[in-house]
Design an enzyme around this catalytic site. Sequence first.
Site, PDB file in Angstrom:
ATOM      1  N   CYS A  37       0.085  16.959  34.856  1.00 37.08           N
ATOM      2  CA  CYS A  37      -0.898  15.899  35.085  1.00 37.08           C
ATOM      3  C   CYS A  37      -2.301  16.454  35.322  1.00 37.08           C
ATOM      4  CB  CYS A  37      -0.472  15.028  36.264  1.00 37.08           C
ATOM      5  SG  CYS A  37      -0.620  15.845  37.845  1.00 37.08           S
ATOM      6  N   CYS A  39      -4.366  15.873  37.787  1.00 34.09           N
ATOM      7  CA  CYS A  39      -4.706  16.302  39.150  1.00 34.09           C
ATOM      8  C   CYS A  39      -4.146  17.683  39.453  1.00 34.09           C
ATOM      9  CB  CYS A  39      -4.294  15.277  40.196  1.00 34.09           C
ATOM     10  SG  CYS A  39      -2.547  14.944  40.346  1.00 34.09           S
TER      11      CYS A  39
END
Length: 130
Positions: A37, A39
């Site tokens: 992902c 993040c």
Amino acid sequence: MRDELTRLGVRELRTSDEVDEVLGAGGDTLVVVNSVCGCAARNARPAVAIAMRHEVQPDRVVTVFAGQDVEATARARQYLTGVRPSSPSIALLSGGELQFMLERHQIEGREAHQIADDVTQAYDEFCATN
């Protein structure tokens, strides 16, 4: 995505046996649950890189890759007691016991240096006596 951590010297654990060997060894271990992902890319992995420059360090820094090394990740999460599975996440264990944890919701939307500050404060608190 894997190389970002392994280039820093983070040991990748790919099986449940490797997880048990390392997390059952005692001492202080930072466990990074890596993921694909954004993040993880923008926040978690850069934060780990910053924290690895701190004067106080755990005995080991390891990673499992959620969604890719399913068995190893599931086994590592068994050591992260009292928290729900979270990817990415950063945890500090002392003697196999969870001492500190940053879950995804504590990583998302924060700058890498802020996350690294949290990690290094945990190092100072839990690893400084070693």
